[in-house]
Design a protein around this motif. Structure first.
Motif, short mmCIF file in Angstrom:
data_model
loop_
_atom_site.label_atom_id
_atom_site.label_comp_id
_atom_site.label_asym_id
_atom_site.label_seq_id
_atom_site.Cartn_x
_atom_site.Cartn_y
_atom_site.Cartn_z
N VAL A 1 0.86 -1.18 0.00
CA VAL A 1 0.00 0.00 0.00
C VAL A 1 0.90 1.24 0.00
O VAL A 1 1.83 1.35 0.81
N VAL A 2 0.64 2.13 -0.95
CA VAL A 2 1.40 3.38 -1.06
C VAL A 2 0.49 4.52 -0.63
O VAL A 2 -0.59 4.69 -1.20
N LEU A 3 0.90 5.27 0.38
CA LEU A 3 0.09 6.40 0.86
C LEU A 3 0.59 7.69 0.24
O LEU A 3 1.74 8.08 0.48
N GLY A 4 -0.24 8.32 -0.56
CA GLY A 4 0.14 9.58 -1.20
C GLY A 4 0.60 9.33 -2.63
O GLY A 4 1.40 8.43 -2.89
N ALA A 5 0.04 10.11 -3.55
CA ALA A 5 0.45 10.00 -4.96
C ALA A 5 0.97 11.34 -5.45
O ALA A 5 0.50 11.90 -6.44
N GLY A 6 1.95 11.86 -4.70
CA GLY A 6 2.65 13.06 -5.14
C GLY A 6 3.91 12.63 -5.88
O GLY A 6 3.98 11.52 -6.42
N TYR A 7 4.94 13.49 -5.86
CA TYR A 7 6.17 13.16 -6.60
C TYR A 7 6.76 11.84 -6.13
O TYR A 7 7.20 11.02 -6.93
N ALA A 8 6.78 11.60 -4.81
CA ALA A 8 7.40 10.36 -4.31
C ALA A 8 6.48 9.15 -4.51
O ALA A 8 6.88 8.15 -5.10
N GLY A 9 5.23 9.26 -4.02
CA GLY A 9 4.34 8.10 -4.02
C GLY A 9 3.91 7.66 -5.41
O GLY A 9 3.90 6.46 -5.71
N ALA A 10 3.56 8.62 -6.27
CA ALA A 10 3.07 8.24 -7.60
C ALA A 10 4.19 7.58 -8.40
O ALA A 10 3.98 6.56 -9.07
N PHE A 11 5.40 8.14 -8.31
CA PHE A 11 6.51 7.54 -9.06
C PHE A 11 6.82 6.15 -8.52
O PHE A 11 7.03 5.20 -9.27
N ALA A 12 6.82 6.03 -7.18
CA ALA A 12 7.15 4.74 -6.56
C ALA A 12 6.14 3.68 -6.95
O ALA A 12 6.51 2.54 -7.28
N ALA A 13 4.84 4.04 -6.94
CA ALA A 13 3.81 3.05 -7.26
C ALA A 13 3.99 2.55 -8.70
O ALA A 13 3.93 1.35 -8.97
N GLY A 14 4.24 3.49 -9.63
CA GLY A 14 4.45 3.10 -11.02
C GLY A 14 5.68 2.23 -11.18
O GLY A 14 5.67 1.23 -11.91
N ASN A 15 6.73 2.58 -10.47
CA ASN A 15 7.99 1.83 -10.54
C ASN A 15 7.81 0.41 -9.99
O ASN A 15 8.29 -0.56 -10.58
N LEU A 16 7.10 0.29 -8.87
CA LEU A 16 6.86 -1.03 -8.28
C LEU A 16 6.03 -1.89 -9.23
O LEU A 16 6.31 -3.07 -9.44
N ALA A 17 5.00 -1.26 -9.83
CA ALA A 17 4.13 -2.01 -10.74
C ALA A 17 4.88 -2.46 -11.99
O ALA A 17 4.61 -3.52 -12.55
N ARG A 18 5.84 -1.63 -12.40
CA ARG A 18 6.60 -1.96 -13.61
C ARG A 18 7.54 -3.13 -13.37
O ARG A 18 7.86 -3.87 -14.27
N ARG A 19 7.98 -3.26 -12.12
CA ARG A 19 9.06 -4.22 -11.87
C ARG A 19 8.64 -5.47 -11.11
O ARG A 19 9.41 -6.43 -11.05
N LEU A 20 7.45 -5.46 -10.49
CA LEU A 20 7.02 -6.65 -9.74
C LEU A 20 5.86 -7.33 -10.48
O LEU A 20 4.99 -6.67 -11.04
#
Ligand SMILES: Cc1cc2nc3c(=O)[nH]c(=O)nc-3n(C[C@H](O)[C@H](O)[C@H](O)COP(=O)(O)OP(=O)(O)OC[C@H]3O[C@@H](n4cnc5c(N)ncnc54)[C@H](O)[C@@H]3O)c2cc1C
Length: 396
Positions: free
Chosen positions: A6-25
Protein backbone atom coordinates in the motif's frame (compact mmCIF):
# COMPACT_ATOMS: atom_id res chain seq x y z
CA UNK A 1 -2.43 -14.82 -1.29
CA UNK A 2 -0.75 -11.85 -2.94
CA UNK A 3 1.70 -9.60 -1.12
CA UNK A 4 -0.18 -6.34 -0.48
CA UNK A 5 1.83 -3.16 -1.01
CA UNK A 6 0.00 0.00 0.00
CA UNK A 7 1.40 3.38 -1.06
CA UNK A 8 0.09 6.40 0.86
CA UNK A 9 0.14 9.58 -1.20
CA UNK A 10 0.45 10.00 -4.96
CA UNK A 11 2.65 13.06 -5.14
CA UNK A 12 6.17 13.16 -6.60
CA UNK A 13 7.40 10.36 -4.31
CA UNK A 14 4.34 8.10 -4.02
CA UNK A 15 3.07 8.24 -7.60
CA UNK A 16 6.51 7.54 -9.06
CA UNK A 17 7.15 4.74 -6.56
CA UNK A 18 3.81 3.05 -7.26
CA UNK A 19 4.45 3.10 -11.02
CA UNK A 20 7.99 1.83 -10.54
CA UNK A 21 6.86 -1.03 -8.28
CA UNK A 22 4.13 -2.01 -10.74
CA UNK A 23 6.60 -1.96 -13.61
CA UNK A 24 9.06 -4.22 -11.87
CA UNK A 25 7.02 -6.65 -9.74
CA UNK A 26 4.81 -9.38 -11.15
CA UNK A 27 1.05 -8.85 -10.65
CA UNK A 28 0.84 -12.62 -10.19
CA UNK A 29 1.98 -12.27 -6.60
CA UNK A 30 1.81 -8.59 -5.66
CA UNK A 31 -1.14 -6.22 -5.33
CA UNK A 32 -0.29 -2.52 -5.27
CA UNK A 33 -2.81 0.00 -3.94
CA UNK A 34 -2.31 3.76 -3.91
CA UNK A 35 -4.33 5.95 -1.56
CA UNK A 36 -4.54 9.63 -2.38
CA UNK A 37 -6.76 12.39 -1.02
CA UNK A 38 -7.53 13.84 -4.46
CA UNK A 39 -8.17 12.06 -7.78
CA UNK A 40 -5.43 13.94 -9.67
CA UNK A 41 -1.65 14.08 -9.74
CA UNK A 42 -0.91 17.56 -8.40
CA UNK A 43 2.34 19.14 -9.56
CA UNK A 44 3.02 20.89 -6.29
CA UNK A 45 6.04 22.74 -7.67
CA UNK A 46 3.66 24.75 -9.91
CA UNK A 47 1.10 25.74 -7.30
CA UNK A 48 2.31 29.35 -7.10
CA UNK A 49 1.65 29.51 -10.85
CA UNK A 50 -1.85 28.16 -10.26
CA UNK A 51 -2.45 30.70 -7.49
CA UNK A 52 -1.58 33.67 -9.70
CA UNK A 53 -4.06 32.59 -12.36
CA UNK A 54 -2.05 30.45 -14.78
CA UNK A 55 -3.94 27.46 -16.12
CA UNK A 56 -2.41 24.11 -15.29
CA UNK A 57 -3.60 20.75 -16.54
CA UNK A 58 -4.05 18.10 -13.85
CA UNK A 59 -3.85 14.49 -14.96
CA UNK A 60 -6.31 12.08 -13.32
CA UNK A 61 -4.55 9.34 -11.33
CA UNK A 62 -6.98 6.72 -12.73
CA UNK A 63 -5.69 7.66 -16.16
CA UNK A 64 -2.05 7.73 -14.95
CA UNK A 65 -2.23 4.19 -13.53
CA UNK A 66 -4.36 2.72 -16.34
CA UNK A 67 -2.67 -0.43 -17.63
CA UNK A 68 -0.26 -0.74 -14.71
CA UNK A 69 -2.39 -2.94 -12.44
CA UNK A 70 -2.12 -0.35 -9.63
CA UNK A 71 -5.38 -0.05 -7.68
CA UNK A 72 -6.34 3.53 -6.85
CA UNK A 73 -8.30 4.48 -3.75
CA UNK A 74 -9.26 8.14 -3.60
CA UNK A 75 -9.60 8.72 0.12
CA UNK A 76 -7.99 10.61 2.97
CA UNK A 77 -5.69 8.65 5.25
CA UNK A 78 -6.71 9.26 8.85
CA UNK A 79 -4.45 6.83 10.68
CA UNK A 80 -1.88 4.06 10.43
CA UNK A 81 -1.65 1.11 12.81
CA UNK A 82 1.81 -0.38 12.24
CA UNK A 83 1.22 -3.14 14.81
CA UNK A 84 -1.89 -4.46 13.04
CA UNK A 85 -0.53 -3.39 9.65
CA UNK A 86 -3.62 -1.44 8.68
CA UNK A 87 -4.43 2.03 7.37
CA UNK A 88 -7.65 3.88 8.20
CA UNK A 89 -9.15 5.92 5.37
CA UNK A 90 -12.19 8.04 4.77
CA UNK A 91 -13.61 8.99 1.41
CA UNK A 92 -16.74 9.25 -0.68
CA UNK A 93 -17.39 5.55 -0.01
CA UNK A 94 -17.28 6.24 3.74
CA UNK A 95 -14.71 5.00 6.23
CA UNK A 96 -12.56 1.96 5.51
CA UNK A 97 -9.54 -0.02 6.62
CA UNK A 98 -6.83 -1.29 4.29
CA UNK A 99 -4.50 -4.09 5.32
CA UNK A 100 -0.91 -4.17 4.06
CA UNK A 101 2.13 -6.39 4.08
CA UNK A 102 4.44 -3.55 3.00
CA UNK A 103 3.60 0.12 3.44
CA UNK A 104 5.21 3.03 1.62
CA UNK A 105 4.31 6.24 3.44
CA UNK A 106 4.60 9.30 1.14
CA UNK A 107 2.01 11.81 2.36
CA UNK A 108 4.25 14.82 1.73
CA UNK A 109 3.82 17.99 3.75
CA UNK A 110 1.71 21.10 4.08
CA UNK A 111 2.18 24.63 5.37
CA UNK A 112 4.01 25.19 8.68
CA UNK A 113 2.17 27.81 10.74
CA UNK A 114 4.77 27.79 13.54
CA UNK A 115 1.96 28.69 15.93
CA UNK A 116 1.95 32.31 14.72
CA UNK A 117 -1.38 33.93 15.67
CA UNK A 118 -3.68 34.75 12.77
CA UNK A 119 -1.89 32.61 10.16
CA UNK A 120 -4.51 29.86 10.17
CA UNK A 121 -7.37 32.37 10.06
CA UNK A 122 -6.13 35.11 7.72
CA UNK A 123 -3.11 33.97 5.71
CA UNK A 124 -3.10 32.10 2.41
CA UNK A 125 -0.56 29.57 1.16
CA UNK A 126 0.51 27.69 -1.95
CA UNK A 127 1.47 24.35 -0.41
CA UNK A 128 -1.64 22.41 -1.52
CA UNK A 129 -4.01 22.63 -4.47
CA UNK A 130 -7.07 23.64 -2.45
CA UNK A 131 -5.20 26.41 -0.62
CA UNK A 132 -3.64 27.62 -3.89
CA UNK A 133 -7.10 27.77 -5.48
CA UNK A 134 -8.46 29.73 -2.53
CA UNK A 135 -5.60 32.22 -3.00
CA UNK A 136 -6.22 32.31 -6.76
CA UNK A 137 -9.80 33.38 -6.16
CA UNK A 138 -8.73 36.07 -3.68
CA UNK A 139 -6.04 37.44 -6.01
CA UNK A 140 -8.41 37.47 -8.98
CA UNK A 141 -10.67 39.77 -6.95
CA UNK A 142 -7.82 42.07 -5.93
CA UNK A 143 -7.80 45.28 -7.94
CA UNK A 144 -4.89 47.38 -9.18
CA UNK A 145 -2.63 48.66 -6.41
CA UNK A 146 -3.63 45.86 -4.01
CA UNK A 147 -0.81 44.79 -1.68
CA UNK A 148 0.35 41.19 -1.39
CA UNK A 149 2.77 40.32 1.40
CA UNK A 150 4.77 37.09 1.03
CA UNK A 151 6.23 35.91 4.35
CA UNK A 152 9.42 33.88 4.09
CA UNK A 153 12.62 34.16 2.08
CA UNK A 154 13.04 30.44 1.39
CA UNK A 155 12.73 28.93 -2.06
CA UNK A 156 8.91 28.92 -2.09
CA UNK A 157 8.69 32.51 -0.83
CA UNK A 158 11.11 33.73 -3.50
CA UNK A 159 9.37 31.79 -6.28
CA UNK A 160 5.95 33.00 -5.14
CA UNK A 161 6.88 36.69 -4.87
CA UNK A 162 8.64 36.80 -8.25
CA UNK A 163 5.95 34.80 -10.06
CA UNK A 164 3.20 37.04 -8.68
CA UNK A 165 5.10 40.23 -9.48
CA UNK A 166 5.77 39.12 -13.06
CA UNK A 167 2.20 37.93 -13.74
CA UNK A 168 0.44 40.80 -11.95
CA UNK A 169 2.55 43.97 -12.31
CA UNK A 170 -0.55 45.92 -11.24
CA UNK A 171 -0.18 44.59 -7.68
CA UNK A 172 2.26 45.79 -5.06
CA UNK A 173 4.46 42.88 -3.92
CA UNK A 174 6.24 42.88 -0.56
CA UNK A 175 8.42 40.13 0.94
CA UNK A 176 9.19 39.83 4.66
CA UNK A 177 12.49 38.03 5.29
CA UNK A 178 13.55 36.88 8.76
CA UNK A 179 17.18 37.18 7.65
CA UNK A 180 18.79 38.62 4.51
CA UNK A 181 17.38 37.88 1.10
CA UNK A 182 19.39 35.11 -0.57
CA UNK A 183 21.97 35.03 2.25
CA UNK A 184 22.69 31.37 1.49
CA UNK A 185 23.46 31.98 -2.19
CA UNK A 186 26.91 32.66 -3.65
CA UNK A 187 27.67 36.42 -3.90
CA UNK A 188 27.04 36.48 -7.67
CA UNK A 189 23.76 34.57 -7.41
CA UNK A 190 22.65 36.84 -4.55
CA UNK A 191 23.32 39.87 -6.72
CA UNK A 192 21.31 38.26 -9.50
CA UNK A 193 18.41 37.64 -7.11
CA UNK A 194 18.42 41.21 -5.79
CA UNK A 195 18.48 42.61 -9.34
CA UNK A 196 15.49 40.41 -10.20
CA UNK A 197 13.58 41.73 -7.18
CA UNK A 198 14.43 45.31 -8.17
CA UNK A 199 13.40 44.69 -11.79
CA UNK A 200 10.08 43.23 -10.66
CA UNK A 201 9.51 46.05 -8.17
CA UNK A 202 9.27 43.80 -5.09
CA UNK A 203 9.81 45.58 -1.76
CA UNK A 204 11.86 43.53 0.71
CA UNK A 205 11.79 43.95 4.50
CA UNK A 206 14.87 42.13 5.81
CA UNK A 207 15.39 41.05 9.43
CA UNK A 208 11.64 41.09 9.80
CA UNK A 209 10.15 38.08 11.53
CA UNK A 210 6.35 38.19 11.37
CA UNK A 211 4.75 37.48 14.73
CA UNK A 212 1.06 37.97 13.95
CA UNK A 213 -1.19 38.14 10.92
CA UNK A 214 -4.38 40.20 10.85
CA UNK A 215 -6.95 40.63 8.05
CA UNK A 216 -5.26 43.69 6.53
CA UNK A 217 -1.73 43.68 7.95
CA UNK A 218 1.08 41.66 9.48
CA UNK A 219 2.93 42.61 12.65
CA UNK A 220 6.71 42.13 12.91
CA UNK A 221 8.69 41.23 16.04
CA UNK A 222 9.70 44.89 16.52
CA UNK A 223 5.98 45.87 16.33
CA UNK A 224 6.30 47.27 12.80
CA UNK A 225 3.02 46.94 10.97
CA UNK A 226 3.11 45.90 7.29
CA UNK A 227 -0.17 46.63 5.47
CA UNK A 228 -1.36 43.75 3.28
CA UNK A 229 -4.62 43.02 1.50
CA UNK A 230 -3.39 39.46 1.17
CA UNK A 231 -0.73 37.70 3.26
CA UNK A 232 0.83 34.57 1.75
CA UNK A 233 2.51 32.39 4.38
CA UNK A 234 5.63 30.73 2.93
CA UNK A 235 7.59 30.11 6.11
CA UNK A 236 8.27 26.42 5.58
CA UNK A 237 6.63 23.02 5.33
CA UNK A 238 5.38 20.74 8.11
CA UNK A 239 4.50 17.06 7.86
CA UNK A 240 1.07 15.65 8.67
CA UNK A 241 0.79 14.43 12.29
CA UNK A 242 -0.41 10.94 11.21
CA UNK A 243 3.03 9.31 11.38
CA UNK A 244 3.78 10.59 14.89
CA UNK A 245 0.33 9.55 16.13
CA UNK A 246 0.76 6.04 14.71
CA UNK A 247 3.66 5.06 16.96
CA UNK A 248 6.23 4.98 14.14
CA UNK A 249 9.54 6.43 15.27
CA UNK A 250 9.65 10.04 14.14
CA UNK A 251 12.16 12.90 14.36
CA UNK A 252 11.39 16.22 16.08
CA UNK A 253 10.02 17.39 12.76
CA UNK A 254 7.44 14.57 12.77
CA UNK A 255 9.16 12.93 9.78
CA UNK A 256 9.54 9.14 9.85
CA UNK A 257 13.07 8.10 10.85
CA UNK A 258 14.39 5.73 8.19
CA UNK A 259 17.60 3.79 7.62
CA UNK A 260 19.77 4.05 4.48
CA UNK A 261 17.19 1.99 2.54
CA UNK A 262 14.24 4.25 3.57
CA UNK A 263 12.90 1.57 5.89
CA UNK A 264 11.37 2.73 9.18
CA UNK A 265 13.83 2.11 12.01
CA UNK A 266 10.94 1.06 14.29
CA UNK A 267 8.73 -0.95 11.90
CA UNK A 268 10.48 -2.93 9.14
CA UNK A 269 7.30 -3.36 7.04
CA UNK A 270 7.08 0.41 6.65
CA UNK A 271 9.09 2.58 4.26
CA UNK A 272 8.91 6.36 3.86
CA UNK A 273 9.81 8.64 0.95
CA UNK A 274 9.56 12.31 0.08
CA UNK A 275 8.95 15.19 2.48
CA UNK A 276 7.73 12.90 5.27
CA UNK A 277 10.98 10.86 5.46
CA UNK A 278 13.76 11.82 7.86
CA UNK A 279 16.48 10.52 5.56
CA UNK A 280 20.16 11.22 6.02
CA UNK A 281 21.95 12.13 2.81
CA UNK A 282 25.47 11.20 1.77
CA UNK A 283 26.81 14.32 3.51
CA UNK A 284 25.49 13.10 6.87
CA UNK A 285 22.71 15.73 7.02
CA UNK A 286 18.95 15.26 6.66
CA UNK A 287 17.84 15.63 3.05
CA UNK A 288 15.84 18.85 2.58
CA UNK A 289 12.14 18.64 1.73
CA UNK A 290 12.29 18.95 -2.04
CA UNK A 291 11.32 17.28 -5.26
CA UNK A 292 14.90 16.09 -5.73
CA UNK A 293 14.82 14.40 -2.31
CA UNK A 294 11.43 12.88 -3.16
CA UNK A 295 13.14 11.39 -6.23
CA UNK A 296 16.16 10.01 -4.36
CA UNK A 297 14.14 8.60 -1.47
CA UNK A 298 11.45 6.93 -3.56
CA UNK A 299 14.06 5.33 -5.84
CA UNK A 300 15.89 3.96 -2.81
CA UNK A 301 12.67 2.78 -1.12
CA UNK A 302 11.38 0.99 -4.23
CA UNK A 303 14.78 -0.60 -4.91
CA UNK A 304 14.88 -1.90 -1.33
CA UNK A 305 11.28 -3.17 -1.36
CA UNK A 306 11.80 -5.01 -4.65
CA UNK A 307 15.13 -6.50 -3.56
CA UNK A 308 13.79 -7.73 -0.23
CA UNK A 309 10.67 -9.22 -1.79
CA UNK A 310 12.50 -10.92 -4.63
CA UNK A 311 15.35 -12.17 -2.47
CA UNK A 312 18.15 -10.15 -4.06
CA UNK A 313 20.79 -7.91 -2.54
CA UNK A 314 19.48 -4.48 -1.53
CA UNK A 315 21.20 -1.84 -3.70
CA UNK A 316 22.03 1.62 -2.44
CA UNK A 317 21.00 4.43 -4.73
CA UNK A 318 22.36 8.00 -4.65
CA UNK A 319 21.31 10.43 -1.88
CA UNK A 320 23.42 13.39 -2.85
CA UNK A 321 21.90 16.88 -2.92
CA UNK A 322 23.40 18.90 -5.78
CA UNK A 323 21.78 22.30 -5.58
CA UNK A 324 18.76 24.56 -5.67
CA UNK A 325 16.95 25.61 -8.79
CA UNK A 326 14.79 28.67 -8.16
CA UNK A 327 12.33 30.12 -10.66
CA UNK A 328 12.11 33.92 -10.76
CA UNK A 329 8.98 34.09 -12.86
CA UNK A 330 8.79 32.36 -16.26
CA UNK A 331 11.80 34.07 -17.88
CA UNK A 332 14.47 34.06 -15.18
CA UNK A 333 15.85 31.57 -12.67
CA UNK A 334 18.89 30.75 -10.56
CA UNK A 335 20.53 27.36 -10.44
CA UNK A 336 22.88 27.33 -7.45
CA UNK A 337 25.15 24.32 -7.00
CA UNK A 338 26.07 23.36 -3.42
CA UNK A 339 29.02 21.41 -2.02
CA UNK A 340 28.96 18.40 0.30
CA UNK A 341 28.30 20.65 3.30
CA UNK A 342 25.36 22.30 1.49
CA UNK A 343 27.41 25.52 1.10
CA UNK A 344 26.81 27.35 -2.14
CA UNK A 345 29.61 26.96 -4.68
CA UNK A 346 30.78 30.17 -6.32
CA UNK A 347 29.41 29.00 -9.68
CA UNK A 348 25.75 29.50 -10.53
CA UNK A 349 23.62 29.62 -13.63
CA UNK A 350 21.14 32.48 -14.03
CA UNK A 351 18.79 34.10 -16.52
CA UNK A 352 16.86 32.60 -19.41
CA UNK A 353 19.06 29.51 -19.74
CA UNK A 354 18.43 28.64 -16.09
CA UNK A 355 14.70 29.31 -16.60
CA UNK A 356 14.60 26.98 -19.61
CA UNK A 357 16.47 24.32 -17.65
CA UNK A 358 14.05 24.64 -14.73
CA UNK A 359 11.10 24.39 -17.08
CA UNK A 360 12.65 21.17 -18.46
CA UNK A 361 13.11 19.80 -14.93
CA UNK A 362 9.45 20.49 -14.07
CA UNK A 363 8.24 18.93 -17.30
CA UNK A 364 10.54 15.91 -16.83
CA UNK A 365 9.36 15.31 -13.25
CA UNK A 366 5.71 15.44 -14.31
CA UNK A 367 6.29 13.35 -17.43
CA UNK A 368 8.04 10.51 -15.60
CA UNK A 369 5.09 10.23 -13.21
CA UNK A 370 2.25 10.37 -15.71
CA UNK A 371 3.94 7.75 -17.93
CA UNK A 372 4.42 4.92 -15.42
CA UNK A 373 4.26 2.24 -18.13
CA UNK A 374 7.17 3.74 -20.08
CA UNK A 375 9.74 0.99 -20.56
CA UNK A 376 7.45 -1.60 -18.94
CA UNK A 377 9.27 -4.94 -19.27
CA UNK A 378 7.31 -7.89 -20.66
CA UNK A 379 8.26 -10.06 -17.69
CA UNK A 380 8.20 -8.66 -14.21
CA UNK A 381 9.97 -10.10 -11.19
CA UNK A 382 8.30 -12.79 -9.06
CA UNK A 383 8.52 -12.75 -5.29
CA UNK A 384 11.03 -15.04 -3.62
CA UNK A 385 8.32 -16.07 -1.16
CA UNK A 386 5.56 -16.89 -3.69
CA UNK A 387 4.29 -20.46 -3.08
CA UNK A 388 5.14 -21.72 -6.59
CA UNK A 389 8.59 -20.10 -6.37
CA UNK A 390 9.33 -21.85 -3.06
CA UNK A 391 8.83 -25.18 -4.87
CA UNK A 392 11.18 -24.09 -7.66
CA UNK A 393 13.85 -23.15 -5.13
CA UNK A 394 13.49 -26.40 -3.21
CA UNK A 395 13.96 -28.40 -6.41
CA UNK A 396 17.00 -26.34 -7.49
C1 LIG B 1 4.88 26.32 -4.69
C2 LIG B 1 5.93 25.27 -4.46
C3 LIG B 1 7.07 25.27 -5.26
C4 LIG B 1 8.04 24.30 -5.06
N1 LIG B 1 9.14 24.32 -5.86
C5 LIG B 1 10.08 23.37 -5.70
C6 LIG B 1 11.22 23.34 -6.53
O1 LIG B 1 11.40 24.20 -7.40
N2 LIG B 1 12.13 22.36 -6.36
C7 LIG B 1 11.97 21.39 -5.41
O2 LIG B 1 12.82 20.49 -5.30
N3 LIG B 1 10.90 21.39 -4.59
C8 LIG B 1 9.94 22.35 -4.71
N4 LIG B 1 8.86 22.34 -3.89
C9 LIG B 1 8.75 21.29 -2.87
C10 LIG B 1 8.19 20.02 -3.48
O3 LIG B 1 6.98 20.29 -4.13
C11 LIG B 1 7.96 18.97 -2.38
O4 LIG B 1 9.18 18.78 -1.67
C12 LIG B 1 7.51 17.67 -3.04
O5 LIG B 1 6.20 17.86 -3.55
C13 LIG B 1 7.53 16.51 -2.05
O6 LIG B 1 7.02 15.37 -2.68
P1 LIG B 1 6.14 14.33 -1.85
O7 LIG B 1 5.74 13.25 -2.79
O8 LIG B 1 6.83 13.98 -0.59
O9 LIG B 1 4.84 15.15 -1.41
P2 LIG B 1 3.65 15.73 -2.28
O10 LIG B 1 4.10 16.05 -3.65
O11 LIG B 1 3.08 16.82 -1.45
O12 LIG B 1 2.62 14.53 -2.36
C14 LIG B 1 1.90 14.07 -1.24
C15 LIG B 1 0.62 13.44 -1.72
O13 LIG B 1 -0.07 12.92 -0.59
C16 LIG B 1 -1.44 13.28 -0.65
N5 LIG B 1 -1.92 13.37 0.74
C17 LIG B 1 -1.52 14.22 1.71
N6 LIG B 1 -2.18 13.96 2.85
C18 LIG B 1 -3.00 12.93 2.60
C19 LIG B 1 -3.90 12.17 3.39
N7 LIG B 1 -4.12 12.41 4.67
N8 LIG B 1 -4.57 11.16 2.78
C20 LIG B 1 -4.37 10.85 1.48
N9 LIG B 1 -3.52 11.53 0.70
C21 LIG B 1 -2.85 12.55 1.24
C22 LIG B 1 -1.45 14.61 -1.38
O14 LIG B 1 -2.74 14.80 -1.98
C23 LIG B 1 -0.34 14.40 -2.39
O15 LIG B 1 -0.83 13.82 -3.57
C24 LIG B 1 7.86 23.32 -4.06
C25 LIG B 1 6.72 23.30 -3.27
C26 LIG B 1 5.76 24.28 -3.45
C27 LIG B 1 4.53 24.26 -2.60
Amino acid sequence: MKHRIVVLGAGYAGAFAAGNLARRLSPADTEITVVNAVPDFVERMRLHQLAIGQDLAFRGLADVFAGTGVLLRVARVTGVDPERRTVAVTGEDGDGVLAYDTLLYALGSSVAHHGVPGVAEYAFDVTGRSSALRLRERLAGLSEGGTVLVVGEGLTGIETATEFAESRPDLSLVLAARGELGAWLSPKARRHLRQAFDRLGITVHEHTGIEAVEPTRAIAADSTSIPADVTVWSAGFAVHPIAAASGLEVAETGQIVVDRTMRSVSHPDVYAAGDCAYAIGENGRPLPMSCASAGYTNMQATAAIIARLTGSEVPTTGLKYHGNHISLGRRDAIFQMVDGDVRSKSWYLGGRTAARLKSGVLKGAGWSIVHPTFGMPKRRRRLATAPDRAGVRAAA
